[in-house]
Every structure is written in structure tokens, then in C-alpha cells.
Design a protein around this motif. Sequence first.
Motif, PDB file in Angstrom:
ATOM      1  N   ASP A   1       0.783  -1.283  -0.128  1.00  0.00           N
ATOM      2  CA  ASP A   1      -0.101  -0.029   0.189  1.00  0.00           C
ATOM      3  C   ASP A   1       0.917   1.061  -0.017  1.00  0.00           C
ATOM      4  O   ASP A   1       0.303   2.214  -0.223  1.00  0.00           O
ATOM      5  N   PHE A   2       2.093   1.208   0.184  1.00  0.00           N
ATOM      6  CA  PHE A   2       3.132   2.315   0.265  1.00  0.00           C
ATOM      7  C   PHE A   2       3.133   2.721  -1.312  1.00  0.00           C
ATOM      8  O   PHE A   2       3.772   3.820  -1.546  1.00  0.00           O
ATOM      9  N   LEU A   3       2.405   1.896  -2.133  1.00  0.00           N
ATOM     10  CA  LEU A   3       2.823   2.295  -3.592  1.00  0.00           C
ATOM     11  C   LEU A   3       2.216   3.304  -3.850  1.00  0.00           C
ATOM     12  O   LEU A   3       2.089   3.910  -5.135  1.00  0.00           O
TER      13      LEU A   3
ATOM     14  N   LYS B   1      11.761  -8.016  -7.103  1.00  0.00           N
ATOM     15  CA  LYS B   1      12.647  -8.157  -5.959  1.00  0.00           C
ATOM     16  C   LYS B   1      12.873  -6.970  -5.167  1.00  0.00           C
ATOM     17  O   LYS B   1      12.808  -7.013  -3.762  1.00  0.00           O
ATOM     18  N   LYS B   2      13.004  -5.882  -5.695  1.00  0.00           N
ATOM     19  CA  LYS B   2      13.072  -4.338  -4.982  1.00  0.00           C
ATOM     20  C   LYS B   2      11.904  -4.486  -4.265  1.00  0.00           C
ATOM     21  O   LYS B   2      11.713  -4.036  -3.017  1.00  0.00           O
TER      22      LYS B   2
ATOM     23  N   GLN C   1      11.775  -6.436  -0.811  1.00  0.00           N
ATOM     24  CA  GLN C   1      12.636  -5.803   0.164  1.00  0.00           C
ATOM     25  C   GLN C   1      11.911  -4.364   0.534  1.00  0.00           C
ATOM     26  O   GLN C   1      12.098  -4.096   1.722  1.00  0.00           O
ATOM     27  N   ALA C   2      11.277  -3.693  -0.404  1.00  0.00           N
ATOM     28  CA  ALA C   2      10.926  -2.398  -0.004  1.00  0.00           C
ATOM     29  C   ALA C   2       9.763  -2.593   1.125  1.00  0.00           C
ATOM     30  O   ALA C   2       9.542  -1.759   2.011  1.00  0.00           O
TER      31      ALA C   2
ATOM     32  N   SER D   1       9.537  -4.728   3.165  1.00  0.00           N
ATOM     33  CA  SER D   1      10.062  -4.915   4.522  1.00  0.00           C
ATOM     34  C   SER D   1      10.514  -3.711   5.015  1.00  0.00           C
ATOM     35  O   SER D   1      10.233  -3.471   6.271  1.00  0.00           O
ATOM     36  N   ILE D   2      11.331  -3.182   4.327  1.00  0.00           N
ATOM     37  CA  ILE D   2      11.916  -1.697   4.883  1.00  0.00           C
ATOM     38  C   ILE D   2      10.887  -0.719   5.411  1.00  0.00           C
ATOM     39  O   ILE D   2      11.082  -0.037   6.195  1.00  0.00           O
ATOM     40  N   LEU D   3       9.861  -0.709   4.326  1.00  0.00           N
ATOM     41  CA  LEU D   3       8.771   0.181   4.567  1.00  0.00           C
ATOM     42  C   LEU D   3       7.454  -0.352   5.565  1.00  0.00           C
ATOM     43  O   LEU D   3       6.344  -0.027   5.365  1.00  0.00           O
ATOM     44  N   LYS D   4       7.832  -1.434   6.064  1.00  0.00           N
ATOM     45  CA  LYS D   4       6.906  -2.326   6.983  1.00  0.00           C
ATOM     46  C   LYS D   4       5.763  -1.466   7.588  1.00  0.00           C
ATOM     47  O   LYS D   4       4.766  -1.462   7.939  1.00  0.00           O
ATOM     48  N   TYR D   5       6.624  -0.386   8.350  1.00  0.00           N
ATOM     49  CA  TYR D   5       5.608   0.612   9.228  1.00  0.00           C
ATOM     50  C   TYR D   5       5.420   1.755   8.663  1.00  0.00           C
ATOM     51  O   TYR D   5       5.262   2.936   9.065  1.00  0.00           O
ATOM     52  N   GLY D   6       5.402   1.886   7.471  1.00  0.00           N
ATOM     53  CA  GLY D   6       5.116   3.018   6.626  1.00  0.00           C
ATOM     54  C   GLY D   6       6.461   3.809   6.095  1.00  0.00           C
ATOM     55  O   GLY D   6       7.559   3.663   6.782  1.00  0.00           O
ATOM     56  N   ALA D   7       6.345   4.539   4.955  1.00  0.00           N
ATOM     57  CA  ALA D   7       7.580   5.450   4.648  1.00  0.00           C
ATOM     58  C   ALA D   7       7.686   6.619   5.319  1.00  0.00           C
ATOM     59  O   ALA D   7       6.361   7.059   5.771  1.00  0.00           O
ATOM     60  N   PRO D   8       8.624   6.979   5.859  1.00  0.00           N
ATOM     61  CA  PRO D   8       8.665   8.173   6.543  1.00  0.00           C
ATOM     62  C   PRO D   8       8.017   9.368   5.811  1.00  0.00           C
ATOM     63  O   PRO D   8       8.106   9.400   4.678  1.00  0.00           O
TER      64      PRO D   8
END
Lengths: 362, 362
Positions: free
Chosen positions: A39-41, A54-55, A58-59, A61-68
Motif C-alpha cells: 500500500d506504500f505504492l 525483488k526490489k 525488500q521495500a 520489509s523496509i517500509l513495513k511501518y510506513g514510509a517516513p
Amino acid sequence: MFSKGFLTPFVTGVLGSAAFYTVFDKISHKSRVDPEKFDFLKVPEDSSVLEDTKKLEQARSILKYGAPSQGPYLRFYENHVLAYDQSKRTPIWVAEYLTKANVEGPANRKNVKFRPDPNVTVMYTAHNSDYLGSGWSRGHMSPAGDNKHSQEAMRESFYLSNVVPQDLQNNGGFWNRLEMYCRDLTKTYQSIIIISGPLILPQERNGKQIVEYEVIGKSQVSVPTHLFKVVLAESDSMPTKPLGVFIVPNKPIGFEHSLTEFQVELEELERVAGVTFLPKLDRKQVSDLCKVNGCKLMKKEKFQLYFITRKIQSSRSIKHLDKVWGELEENKLQPDEYMVNLYNSKREELMNVEKDKSNVTK
Amino acid sequence: MFSKGFLTPFVTGVLGSAAFYTVFDKISHKSRVDPEKFDFLKVPEDSSVLEDTKKLEQARSILKYGAPSQGPYLRFYENHVLAYDQSKRTPIWVAEYLTKANVEGPANRKNVKFRPDPNVTVMYTAHNSDYLGSGWSRGHMSPAGDNKHSQEAMRESFYLSNVVPQDLQNNGGFWNRLEMYCRDLTKTYQSIIIISGPLILPQERNGKQIVEYEVIGKSQVSVPTHLFKVVLAESDSMPTKPLGVFIVPNKPIGFEHSLTEFQVELEELERVAGVTFLPKLDRKQVSDLCKVNGCKLMKKEKFQLYFITRKIQSSRSIKHLDKVWGELEENKLQPDEYMVNLYNSKREELMNVEKDKSNVTK
């Protein structure tokens, strides 16, 4: 044209924004990942990542708690759109669209006060208390005078999201004359797009490039070293669109300076601002506003007369009115017929008011 | 559930992104304006404006030539996601997701060079020439050591979009030890989310709050006064998620300083950065990383031994190897068995190499 399979996701009840990606997927016939997981998309403008599973994994996981988040990129108001800098507590840029119709009207600033923009998160907003006593005035980016067609637009222009700490003399002087010049352009062109904002620029010191600026108040509102204005004029009948771009130091600028001294190429502003302006404008269609229209600001005498006229209009007592009228002589200014008539009718109006008051107190 | 009317727009062939708004319109049963006229609407995160036809009509005029652009908000790489500041020519923040698996691997920095990020518009990128001779080192935000699982991730971590001008001693010392500490956390926790970036903070001077910093090179890359790191650890088995937030001055920090001296509340970082981090994290679930895990960085002796070990590993001649070995005595360090064995095997390897070389030249 569309297979039955294409319709299936809707019929089976995919809801809300997720539907978009599914639709898009089917329409574009590209292999994209399950959008429900990403949903960050909704955030990125650049959608090329949509193709790279692939990206994306990984993204995710990185943005699991939302994008800053730096807040919404665009903020919409009745008469302006702006991008806000949550760190500097000022706009990044404020864009307007002026026509003859929207710079005229009965809206005024009398009962309108500067206030924090209720749309900005409290932690990231400027407050009036940051400005008061700081030595810096509250400088509109979309000026009050551009918002006369609507009291709501006027009110919104006083949100501190539309304001930067500005040198008082610059604000009331050179910058004010630049704003007047822009409004005047609506008499010549059908529409004017104006983008204004603060800049913080380095200066040379001991062979190094140093940036230095003040931040004011508890909210630490950044005081810009410069202000910029991008002015694009157009009329249907004209083959080219006159463009003027200006970077003005945030300090007093006297009548001996001309606007063209501060003119720069659009690319120069873009380089220092880190912002690409008017990205969809065909730059081959552009002409030089200052060559086409002169970029002449209002002269000193006319500007002073203009201000005295405004003071006459807003006078609340005969004593004040006569003090203002005295400024004409002090500055060796010759009032025109309009001013003389204005003075006479205002004086009569105030005399009646004061007579009524004295009758009431008797 | 859906009427036949709902399906019509698709069957009649609405294409591409326009379909999204039409779908959304029908699904949400809200009265929205014709999306084909508002292609800038892909930009805002905040969609409340979609309901306000008047604001939209004006916005359409204001943004006729596109919204001023600061580039894509999010940039995706194999092992990190970042937001880039086109004006400062540095990242705003760089986010990573570490597991035991992705901090290990054969990828190395040997043949990898710092270079401008090809995804950043040339006008807004930093260049190696900006850094060289500036006195500032190129400081990774997603460190090379976090990218050992993939040579591609390693390569991308050397893009200058992932780099800020950093004090050399800070970079190789305190900050390096903080990065090691974060990697070490993967031994205790299943995964670690790390967000790092530069900060520019004011200081008090003559009763005023002044921001001062250098910009380097032709591209005027901003040198931050501070660096921050947000570290969130989690394991499925743990009821709370340990969080540590640190703001570290961009200058040499000796071994007498502990990491906890630089710990701040997340909200304090958010206030100065203008960024809301981990927006979807339930902050009630969070515990204090430094209370739970100690936040102890590697001690001086061990850190020096670690570096000498790395130098032994990369030695290319017996002369260099013996010079490195001499550093142990100089620093009164006691090598452990592993180091002694490493030295002996490296010496033998280099002797063979040098013997072969001398045979060839004979």
C-alpha cells in the motif's frame, strides 16, 4: 476488446484503491505484484519500481511501518497551491493563477488574522508567537492583494503555511512593488502563473561556501536569505509566453534598484532551489518578460501616493486623517484630483461620525 | 452487489490511469470531477481535494504546466529505500531492513566506486569532485557492511544519493561503531529497521538561533551538522519492539563517549527533521533499545584489533603486512590466537606470491 477475465476482479468484489492496481495490471498486461501487499505504492510518482518484484519485496520489509512522511506534497487552497517544508516551517513554493477577475473584488484583510494553517500537523507549523518580536515581518507568498475576489481565499492567504519571515522594508517596499507589477500584468495578459518562495543561499567566506541564517521562535522558523518569483504570462492570441524569474535578497531594496537586476534564468533558480518549475511548459515557447514588458516597478512618488491614498481610505479619525494628509507636504508630493476628492469626502464622513458620537455622549 | 452501470466504463474502453478515478468514483459513490482533466492528481497523497470541485478547477489552472517537482519522493534500491533532497544533494533519509542473512556474504567494496546516482537528474546530483579535497569524507547512510549479501546492493550503496559529507574520524570511528552495533543486533533480533540521515541544526549565538553550515564543491553539497539513526528491532516472539533514536554531531567523537549520550525521543528527531518516521508503528508497542539491549558500542581495544585484522586481510606485500603487525605493539594491543594464525597464513601466502614473482623475473 476485453476478455471476460478482465472484468472478474470487479464482479468478485475487489474494493477501494486496491482495485486500481488490479485494473491497471490487467489493462497494461504487465506482470505486477499483488498490490494489496504494497500500500506504500500510492506514494511514489515514479512507477518503474512496480515492475521489479525483488526490489518491491525488500521495500515492503523496509517500509513495513510506513514510509517516513514529510506530509502531503501538494496542499490545495481556493486560490493557491503550495508545497510545505515541515522542517523549515515555511512553504517551499506557493503557486497562483491570476486573472483580471481574481485580483479585483470586495474581499479585504480587515478582520483576517495570520494564524497557523489548520491543515499542517501542529508539531510542524509556525505560530504567530514565533514571528512577534523577532524583528521579521510575516511575508505573504500569495499576497493578500491577489485574493480580493473571495473572502475565503483572503482568509487562507493568512495561513502561516503561506508566509515566510521577511524583512519589513522589503515586504512593504520592493517585494510589494513586484507583487503590484504582477497584478498589473493581468491588464495586458489573459492569465499569469506566479510561483513564489523562500531560498537559503550560501556566501563565500574565507575561501569556503557558507550558508548562514536565523531561525526564529520556539518553532524555529527559518528566515530565508532570498525570495524568488517565477512569473509566466500568457494570452491565447500570443505565440510566445513571456517568462520572468527573479531572486531578490531578503533585505531592504531601495528605489534606485530595478527589477531586472534580480532577473535570473529559470535553470539557475531550479539549480539552487532543487525544484523543477513548470515541468510541462515547452520552453521553446517562452520569451523574456523583461524584454517584452519592461519589468518596470512603480516609481517612488507614485508608490508613496498610493500608500497615502490607502491610509486616507482607512483613517478612523479626523486627527489621523489630517496627519496622513500632512505626509504629502513632508514628502513634497502633489496629490491628484482623485486624492483631493477622497480626502474631502473622508473628512466629511468622519466629521459626521464624530458629531454623532459627541451627540450620544451629551 | 454492483449494478450493470458500474461495469460500463470498462467495457466501453476507458484506458490507463483515468480508469482508476472512474472506478474509484463508482465504487465510493462520491461525486468526483472528471479525472481526465486533472492528471496532476496522481501526485498528492491527501485526496480530500478530490471532493472539492471549486478548488480543483482553480488548481487545474494553477498547475496548468505541471506541479513544481522535487523529483520522486521515494527511490527504491535492492537493499534500501531513500528520499533525496535535490537542493542539498544528499539523502533526506535512507531506510534499510537488516537480517542476519543480509549482513553476511561475499560481496565486497574492492571494485566498487562512489559515483553519482544515475537515477538523479544531473543538475541535482552530487559528484565525487565535490567531495575530493573538501576535507569531508563520503559517509554512507546505508553502510557498505549492510550490503554484503549482494554485489548489486553493494554497488548501489556507493551511489552518492546514499552519501553525505561526513567528518572522517566520525565516519571511521563512532559512526562506524554505531553501524557495527546495528549489524550485531541481527544476532539477537529477527530483523532491524534502520533509518539514517543528515540533519542541520541551529545553535545559540548572541541570543539568536543561528544555522550555519558549509556547502562543498560546484554542486554545493550541504555538510550536515549532525547525523541521525532510528533503530527498530523486532522478533516474532517478543511482545515489544526495542527502539533507539540517536542524533550524533558530525565531528570526531572519542571512545570516552557512550551511545546513550546521543539518544533522543523519536518525537524530538521528528520535530527537527520535519519527518514523521515509522508512521504506522503502534508506539505503545515500543520499548527502549538502550534499556533492553544496553547500546554498548565496541570498546577501543577490540575496535583497534578489528581494524588491524582487516588490514592484515587486505595486505598486498610482506613489507606492508609486517608494518601492520607492528601497529599491535605500538598500540600495546595483545593479538588473539585467530589474529596470530591469520598473520602466519597471510605471511606464507605473500611469501609464495613474492617467490613466484621473483622466479618469473629471473
